[in-house]
Design an enzyme around this catalytic site. Structure first.
Site, PDB file in Angstrom:
ATOM      1  N   GLY A  39      -4.413  -3.498  -7.510  1.00  0.00           N
ATOM      2  CA  GLY A  39      -4.029  -4.613  -7.148  1.00  0.00           C
ATOM      3  C   GLY A  39      -4.560  -5.015  -5.838  1.00  0.00           C
ATOM      4  N   ARG A  42      12.629   3.678  -7.012  1.00  0.00           N
ATOM      5  CA  ARG A  42      11.746   4.763  -7.119  1.00  0.00           C
ATOM      6  C   ARG A  42      12.267   6.186  -7.002  1.00  0.00           C
ATOM      7  NH1 ARG A  42       6.783   4.636  -3.038  1.00  0.00           N
ATOM      8  NH2 ARG A  42       5.820   3.294  -4.284  1.00  0.00           N
ATOM      9  N   CYS A  99      -3.106   1.962  -4.733  1.00  0.00           N
ATOM     10  CA  CYS A  99      -2.047   2.981  -5.572  1.00  0.00           C
ATOM     11  C   CYS A  99      -2.492   3.314  -6.860  1.00  0.00           C
ATOM     12  CB  CYS A  99      -0.774   2.174  -5.573  1.00  0.00           C
ATOM     13  SG  CYS A  99      -0.164   1.540  -3.871  1.00  0.00           S
ATOM     14  N   GLY A 100      -3.507   2.462  -7.429  1.00  0.00           N
ATOM     15  CA  GLY A 100      -4.006   2.711  -8.887  1.00  0.00           C
ATOM     16  C   GLY A 100      -5.292   3.650  -8.894  1.00  0.00           C
ATOM     17  N   ARG A 154       4.198   8.252   9.168  1.00  0.00           N
ATOM     18  CA  ARG A 154       3.693   7.316   7.983  1.00  0.00           C
ATOM     19  C   ARG A 154       4.125   7.915   6.885  1.00  0.00           C
ATOM     20  NH1 ARG A 154       2.037   3.439   5.528  1.00  0.00           N
ATOM     21  NH2 ARG A 154       0.251   1.943   6.012  1.00  0.00           N
ATOM     22  N   LYS A 155       3.647   7.680   5.609  1.00  0.00           N
ATOM     23  CA  LYS A 155       3.937   8.352   4.283  1.00  0.00           C
ATOM     24  C   LYS A 155       3.125   9.569   4.273  1.00  0.00           C
ATOM     25  CE  LYS A 155       1.894   6.996   0.326  1.00  0.00           C
ATOM     26  NZ  LYS A 155       1.307   5.913  -0.754  1.00  0.00           N
TER      27      LYS A 155
HETATM   28 FE1  SRM Z   1       1.750   3.039  -3.442  1.00  0.00          FE
HETATM   29  C1  SRM Z   1       2.507   0.648  -1.039  1.00  0.00           C
HETATM   30  C2  SRM Z   1       3.540   1.378  -5.736  1.00  0.00           C
HETATM   31  C3  SRM Z   1       0.940   5.504  -5.453  1.00  0.00           C
HETATM   32  C4  SRM Z   1      -1.027   4.045  -1.586  1.00  0.00           C
HETATM   33  N1  SRM Z   1       2.892   1.475  -3.446  1.00  0.00           N
HETATM   34  C5  SRM Z   1       3.204   0.754  -2.284  1.00  0.00           C
HETATM   35  C6  SRM Z   1       3.970  -0.322  -2.270  1.00  0.00           C
HETATM   36  C7  SRM Z   1       5.677   0.414  -2.235  1.00  0.00           C
HETATM   37  C8  SRM Z   1       4.260  -1.600  -1.779  1.00  0.00           C
HETATM   38  C9  SRM Z   1       5.281  -2.392  -1.991  1.00  0.00           C
HETATM   39  O1  SRM Z   1       6.430  -2.340  -1.092  1.00  0.00           O
HETATM   40  O2  SRM Z   1       5.510  -3.380  -2.728  1.00  0.00           O
HETATM   41  C10 SRM Z   1       4.087  -0.578  -3.838  1.00  0.00           C
HETATM   42  C11 SRM Z   1       5.324  -0.733  -4.743  1.00  0.00           C
HETATM   43  C12 SRM Z   1       4.907  -1.587  -5.764  1.00  0.00           C
HETATM   44  C13 SRM Z   1       5.750  -1.791  -6.981  1.00  0.00           C
HETATM   45  O3  SRM Z   1       6.834  -2.390  -7.193  1.00  0.00           O
HETATM   46  O4  SRM Z   1       5.879  -0.886  -7.938  1.00  0.00           O
HETATM   47  C14 SRM Z   1       3.506   0.934  -4.298  1.00  0.00           C
HETATM   48  N2  SRM Z   1       2.159   3.309  -5.196  1.00  0.00           N
HETATM   49  C15 SRM Z   1       2.773   2.530  -6.014  1.00  0.00           C
HETATM   50  C16 SRM Z   1       2.769   2.878  -7.431  1.00  0.00           C
HETATM   51  C17 SRM Z   1       4.291   2.655  -8.192  1.00  0.00           C
HETATM   52  C18 SRM Z   1       1.537   2.682  -8.126  1.00  0.00           C
HETATM   53  C19 SRM Z   1       1.585   2.788  -9.734  1.00  0.00           C
HETATM   54  O5  SRM Z   1       1.879   1.806 -10.408  1.00  0.00           O
HETATM   55  O6  SRM Z   1       1.905   3.675  -9.893  1.00  0.00           O
HETATM   56  C20 SRM Z   1       2.710   4.564  -7.161  1.00  0.00           C
HETATM   57  C21 SRM Z   1       4.138   4.935  -6.825  1.00  0.00           C
HETATM   58  C22 SRM Z   1       3.929   6.718  -6.642  1.00  0.00           C
HETATM   59  C23 SRM Z   1       5.089   7.280  -6.510  1.00  0.00           C
HETATM   60  O7  SRM Z   1       5.804   7.527  -7.238  1.00  0.00           O
HETATM   61  O8  SRM Z   1       5.688   7.604  -5.334  1.00  0.00           O
HETATM   62  C24 SRM Z   1       1.902   4.556  -5.814  1.00  0.00           C
HETATM   63  N3  SRM Z   1       0.206   4.516  -3.465  1.00  0.00           N
HETATM   64  C25 SRM Z   1       0.073   5.480  -4.663  1.00  0.00           C
HETATM   65  C26 SRM Z   1      -1.049   6.118  -4.357  1.00  0.00           C
HETATM   66  C27 SRM Z   1      -1.566   7.294  -5.361  1.00  0.00           C
HETATM   67  C28 SRM Z   1      -1.105   8.494  -4.752  1.00  0.00           C
HETATM   68  O9  SRM Z   1      -0.315   9.048  -4.672  1.00  0.00           O
HETATM   69  O10 SRM Z   1      -1.835   9.355  -5.718  1.00  0.00           O
HETATM   70  C29 SRM Z   1      -1.592   5.852  -3.058  1.00  0.00           C
HETATM   71  C30 SRM Z   1      -2.978   6.228  -2.551  1.00  0.00           C
HETATM   72  C31 SRM Z   1      -2.802   7.772  -2.097  1.00  0.00           C
HETATM   73  C32 SRM Z   1      -2.170   7.741  -0.466  1.00  0.00           C
HETATM   74  O11 SRM Z   1      -1.015   7.346  -0.493  1.00  0.00           O
HETATM   75  O12 SRM Z   1      -2.930   8.338   0.147  1.00  0.00           O
HETATM   76  C33 SRM Z   1      -0.694   4.600  -2.490  1.00  0.00           C
HETATM   77  N4  SRM Z   1       0.869   2.461  -1.554  1.00  0.00           N
HETATM   78  C34 SRM Z   1      -0.155   3.017  -0.836  1.00  0.00           C
HETATM   79  C35 SRM Z   1      -0.246   2.518   0.341  1.00  0.00           C
HETATM   80  C36 SRM Z   1      -1.465   2.783   1.431  1.00  0.00           C
HETATM   81  C37 SRM Z   1      -0.988   3.617   2.631  1.00  0.00           C
HETATM   82  C38 SRM Z   1      -1.788   3.880   3.798  1.00  0.00           C
HETATM   83  O13 SRM Z   1      -1.594   4.838   4.290  1.00  0.00           O
HETATM   84  O14 SRM Z   1      -2.225   2.959   4.267  1.00  0.00           O
HETATM   85  C39 SRM Z   1       0.635   1.531   0.655  1.00  0.00           C
HETATM   86  C40 SRM Z   1       0.935   0.536   1.763  1.00  0.00           C
HETATM   87  C41 SRM Z   1       1.617   1.196   2.734  1.00  0.00           C
HETATM   88  O15 SRM Z   1       2.311   2.359   2.782  1.00  0.00           O
HETATM   89  O16 SRM Z   1       1.818   0.792   3.838  1.00  0.00           O
HETATM   90  C42 SRM Z   1       1.566   1.701  -0.738  1.00  0.00           C
HETATM   91 FE1  SF4 Z   2      -1.640  -2.893  -3.614  1.00  0.00          FE
HETATM   92 FE2  SF4 Z   2      -0.075  -0.931  -4.707  1.00  0.00          FE
HETATM   93 FE3  SF4 Z   2       0.939  -3.238  -4.861  1.00  0.00          FE
HETATM   94 FE4  SF4 Z   2      -1.093  -2.276  -6.500  1.00  0.00          FE
HETATM   95  S1  SF4 Z   2       0.890  -1.535  -6.321  1.00  0.00           S
HETATM   96  S2  SF4 Z   2      -0.668  -4.312  -5.598  1.00  0.00           S
HETATM   97  S3  SF4 Z   2      -2.310  -0.936  -4.779  1.00  0.00           S
HETATM   98  S4  SF4 Z   2       0.337  -1.967  -2.958  1.00  0.00           S
END
Ligand code: SRM
Ligand code: SF4
Length: 532
Positions: free
Chosen positions: A436, A68, A441-442, A182-183
């Site tokens: 998903g 990333r 994240c979506g 946290r993030k």
């Molecule tokens: Fe996300 C975790 C993908 C935007 C909330 N997110 C993950 C992980 C890293 C989980 C993992 O290890 O597999 C996902 C990686 C999957 C992969 O292989 O791509 C993942 N998040 C994404 C992306 C790629 C979705 C997309 O298809 O665009 C986005 C990458 C953004 C970036 O460039 O950094 C992405 N994630 C978001 C957003 C949207 C935003 O920021 O506007 C959110 C909700 C907003 C927020 O964070 O408040 C989001 N992701 C999460 C969470 C829940 C956070 C929490 O506080 O619980 C997780 C799980 C965690 O952190 O424990 C997570």
């Molecule tokens: Fe869940 Fe984020 Fe993975 Fe989508 S990319 S399946 S919302 S953790």
């Protein structure tokens, strides 16, 4: 600077491993990991600490990592895009990339043995993936048309870059901010349409005039998680653009030192604000800054509906245009990326922009170059005029690569939008977001129609399903949508969406013969490796 963390006994497992060894320490061990390979690595280093340098182990595809990047304000040069394309190309059918919902790029198929070389290439190209995962600040988002939007208020590019440089020590890595509870998400809007989804960030800056000076009102605490989703709330602060970096730094230090660390489900900034109340939070930030903050301006300048930037738009520079290309569900392959780099150079100024809708903008295209640009074969797939439902579709990664996923998303989302576009006539785009799992994240909560993956039962069997969200509003007066129906089996979803689109969004059934044009259909992407 050191962080104040609770005693070891009260720490969750993430806090424990961070206390044992800071994630950033991994940076010095990358050569070693490259030599021993992923299977011989310590599991905590492999599954967690590598994320501090933006390298994500994918349990779904073991040995094929995701990287990333950080793309402040979503700006990428053609040279940088070529470097990223070259990385993806190395991995043949395994290589792909995604434009993310944070205006960023993720690369897939990466082998750990290549990381030292890839990181050298990043450094030469002015790229970094540092601190892009786990308990770090994510990509700093800004207006995707900063500097070229005729109606912009503040050019956010320099600010996003400076905030990133502060947090990452100019890309070297900054131990001051590698052990947050946290993030953490930061967005800076310089436009009138809230193109960054300010309301879902831990800190958001939105343009506002105070005594005729243009600066930002500050919102804090927005976030989504499986446990709770909250829109950002006003901090009652206005800052001059020159003070944005200092305010981000102060808030991060307060959060780092006082954020709740016992329960990861209650560790995001909003939980601290809840515990303290906004007045105390503000005072602690002021104390950290060493001066009193100005109170918020009475109103902000977010007065427009949100734009998606797809299509051709005149820039503030006479004779120049930005061209928004629709990248279906954000998926890119090496050939696409090389092509995008070439197109940006041949028709524009060698620059590309990313959007939170997972699309790409080519800025600075002279009027005289528009016609030949529109004839480029890539625009048959990355259309400037996609069909309405495909146009506004956003999807997270889903089960193809993400082990949290409860369902497959990108392929399914695209197939359904394409079918519905053929069956229905929608007079306006309807924003459908797929995610998903409950991590969101979506961003289903910002959508007109949000779909969150779940498992449900049909005919006595466990099947893929979705929870349905409605009511998300973006742009001015943004509001989060809410779950209105749970556990719809994916196999039953299409007729339900069809009905919703007709009843709630004015769609009408297409009469025979009036189907989507072949050009528009061709713009839809097949997510298969033959695009590689
Ligand atoms: Fe996300 C975790 C993908 C935007 C909330 N997110 C993950 C992980 C890293 C989980 C993992 O290890 O597999 C996902 C990686 C999957 C992969 O292989 O791509 C993942 N998040 C994404 C992306 C790629 C979705 C997309 O298809 O665009 C986005 C990458 C953004 C970036 O460039 O950094 C992405 N994630 C978001 C957003 C949207 C935003 O920021 O506007 C959110 C909700 C907003 C927020 O964070 O408040 C989001 N992701 C999460 C969470 C829940 C956070 C929490 O506080 O619980 C997780 C799980 C965690 O952190 O424990 C997570
Ligand atoms: Fe869940 Fe984020 Fe993975 Fe989508 S990319 S399946 S919302 S953790």
């Amino acid at each position: 600077m050191t962080s104040t963390v609770p005693a070891a006994a009260s720490l969750n497992k993430f806090e424990k491993f961070k206390a044992e060894k800071d994630g950033l320490a991994i940076k010095a061990e990358l050569e070693h990991f490259a030599q021993i390979g992923w299977e011989a690595m310590d599991e905590t280093d492999r599954d967690h600490r590598l994320k501090w340098v933006g390298v994500f182990f994918r349990p779904v595809t073991p040995g094929k990592f995701m990287v990333r990047m950080r793309m402040p304000n979503g700006v990428v040069t053609s040279g940088q895009m070529r470097v990223l394309a070259g990385v993806v190309q190395r991995y043949g059918e395994d290589g792909s990339a995604d434009v993310t919902t944070r205006q960023n790029i993720q690369l897939r198929g990466i082998r750990i043995e290549d990381i030292p070389d890839i990181f050298n290439q990043f450094e030469e190209a002015g790229l970094t993936s540092v601190q892009s995962g786990m308990d770090n600040v994510r990509n700093i988002t800004g207006s995707p048309v900063a500097g070229i939007d005729a109606d912009e208020l503040i050019d956010t590019r320099g600010l996003c870059r400076k905030v990133q440089d502060m947090i990452t020590n100019n890309g070297e890595g900054n131990p001051s901010f590698t052990n947050l509870p946290r993030k953490f998400n930061i967005a800076i809007a310089g436009c009138r349409d809230n193109s960054v989804h300010a309301e879902i960030n831990d800190i958001a800056f939105v343009p506002a005039y105070k005594n005729d000076t243009l600066g930002f009102n500050v919102l804090v605490g927005g976030f989504f998680s499986a446990k709770r989703c909250a829109a950002a709330v006003p901090m009652n602060v206005w800052v001059d653009p020159r003070d944005v970096v200092a305010l981000c730094e102060a808030i991060l230090i307060v959060y780092r030192n006082h954020g709740l660390r016992a329960n990861r489900q209650k560790a995001r900034l909003m939980w601290l604000i809840d515990e303290w109340g906004m007045d105390r939070f503000r005072q602690e930030v002021e104390q950290q800054l060493g001066y009193a903050l100005q109170t918020a301006a009475p109103k902000d300048e977010i007065v427009w509906d949100k734009r998606d930037h797809v299509g051709i738009h005149a820039q503030k520079q006479p004779g120049l245009n930005y061209v928004g290309l629709h990248v279906p569900v954000g998926r890119l392959y090496a050939a696409d990326m090389f092509d995008l780099a070439r197109i940006a150079e041949v028709y524009g100024s060698g620059e590309l922009r990313l959007t939170v809708e997972q699309n790409i903008i080519i800025p600075n295209v002279p009027d005289s170059r528009l016609a030949p640009l529109l004839n480029e074969p890539l625009l048959n797939r990355f259309s400037i005029n996609p069909t309405p439902l495909v146009r506004s579709l956003v999807s997270c990664t889903g089960a193809q690569f993400c082990n949290f996923a409860l369902i497959e998303t990108k392929n399914r989302a695209l197939a359904m939008a394409r079918e519905l576009d053929q069956e229905l006539y929608c007079s306006r785009p309807v924003r459908i977001h797929w995610t998903g799992c409950p991590n969101s994240c979506g961003q289903p909560q910002v959508a007109d129609i949000g779909l969150m993956g779940t498992k449900t039962r049909k005919d006595g069997k466990a099947v893929d399903g979705v929870d349905l969200y409605m009511g998300g509003k973006v742009g001015k007066e943004a509001e989060l949508g809410e779950c209105v129906r749970k556990g719809i089996p994916c196999d039953d979803l299409k007729p339900i969406l069809r009905e919703l689109l007709i009843q709630n969004f004015g769609a009408t059934s297409r009469t025979e013969g009036a189907i989507a044009s072949p050009a528009n259909l061709a713009s839809s992407l097949q997510i298969t490796s033959d695009n590689a």
